[in-house]
Design an enzyme around this catalytic site. Structure first.
Site, short mmCIF file in Angstrom:
data_model
loop_
_atom_site.label_atom_id
_atom_site.label_comp_id
_atom_site.label_asym_id
_atom_site.label_seq_id
_atom_site.Cartn_x
_atom_site.Cartn_y
_atom_site.Cartn_z
N ASP A 7 -25.34 57.03 -1.99
CA ASP A 7 -24.27 56.03 -1.87
C ASP A 7 -24.87 54.68 -1.43
O ASP A 7 -26.00 54.64 -0.93
CB ASP A 7 -23.28 56.55 -0.81
CG ASP A 7 -22.18 55.57 -0.47
OD1 ASP A 7 -21.67 54.91 -1.39
OD2 ASP A 7 -21.82 55.49 0.73
N ASP A 9 -22.79 51.49 0.24
CA ASP A 9 -22.26 50.92 1.49
C ASP A 9 -22.26 51.92 2.63
O ASP A 9 -21.74 53.03 2.50
CB ASP A 9 -20.85 50.38 1.25
CG ASP A 9 -20.85 49.36 0.11
OD1 ASP A 9 -21.68 48.45 0.17
OD2 ASP A 9 -20.04 49.51 -0.82
N ASP A 113 -21.69 58.36 3.38
CA ASP A 113 -21.15 58.25 4.74
C ASP A 113 -19.66 58.57 4.80
O ASP A 113 -19.10 58.64 5.89
CB ASP A 113 -21.41 56.85 5.32
CG ASP A 113 -20.71 55.76 4.53
OD1 ASP A 113 -20.68 55.85 3.27
OD2 ASP A 113 -20.17 54.82 5.14
MG LIG Z 1 -20.32 54.45 1.75
#
Ligand SMILES: [Mg+2]
Length: 145
Positions: A7, A9, A113
């Site tokens: 991923d 961000d 995240d």
């Molecule tokens: Mg993310």
């Protein structure tokens, strides 16, 4: 080789820092995804560039970036592409997947995240970045290398 999705961000891109430092933050605080150039100008997360480099070098993984570009921020799609080239040059060329359905990705690992956009339903092993088990890049490398 195992297939590994990473991923952007909150994993390799310090998006929240870019939001907080943005000169128009007050105006956009209820729609931070729409901040102009917020994705383009974000800095990397600590150790992220080095760590992804190690995963690319180790020969065990076919590495792809899997990110969601906010639908309402049209520039974010190209800005994410520019960001990847800025920090990885040719190393991740044509390895950027922009999707709202990470559960459609076929592979072995996803480092993310958040559980959003299908990440929580990913069919392979989910490496939940920023949690007690994987608080930072060092812990991820220890596990994967
Ligand atoms: Mg993310």
């Amino acid at each position: 080789m195992k297939t590994l999705f990473i991923d952007m961000d909150g994993v390799i891109v310090d998006f929240m820092q870019s939001v907080k430092n943005h000169p128009e933050y007050e105006k956009y605080k209820n729609e931070i995804d729409a901040l102009p150039d917020v994705f383009l100008n974000a800095l990397p997360m600590e150790f992220a560039i080095d760590s992804v480099g190690k995963l690319l070098d180790c020969g065990k993984y076919e590495v792809y970036i899997a990110s969601t570009a906010p639908w309402g921020n049209i520039d974010s799609l190209s800005h994410k592409r520019i960001w990847i080239e800025r920090y990885f040059g040719e190393r991740l060329k044509k390895r950027l997947i922009l999707t709202h359905r990470k559960d459609f990705l076929m592979g072995d690992y996803l480092i993310d995240d958040r559980l959003k956009n299908g990440a929580g339903e990913f069919k392979g092993e989910f490496i939940h970045f920023g949690t007690d088990k994987f608080p930072d890049w060092n812990s991820v490398l220890e596990y994967l290398l």
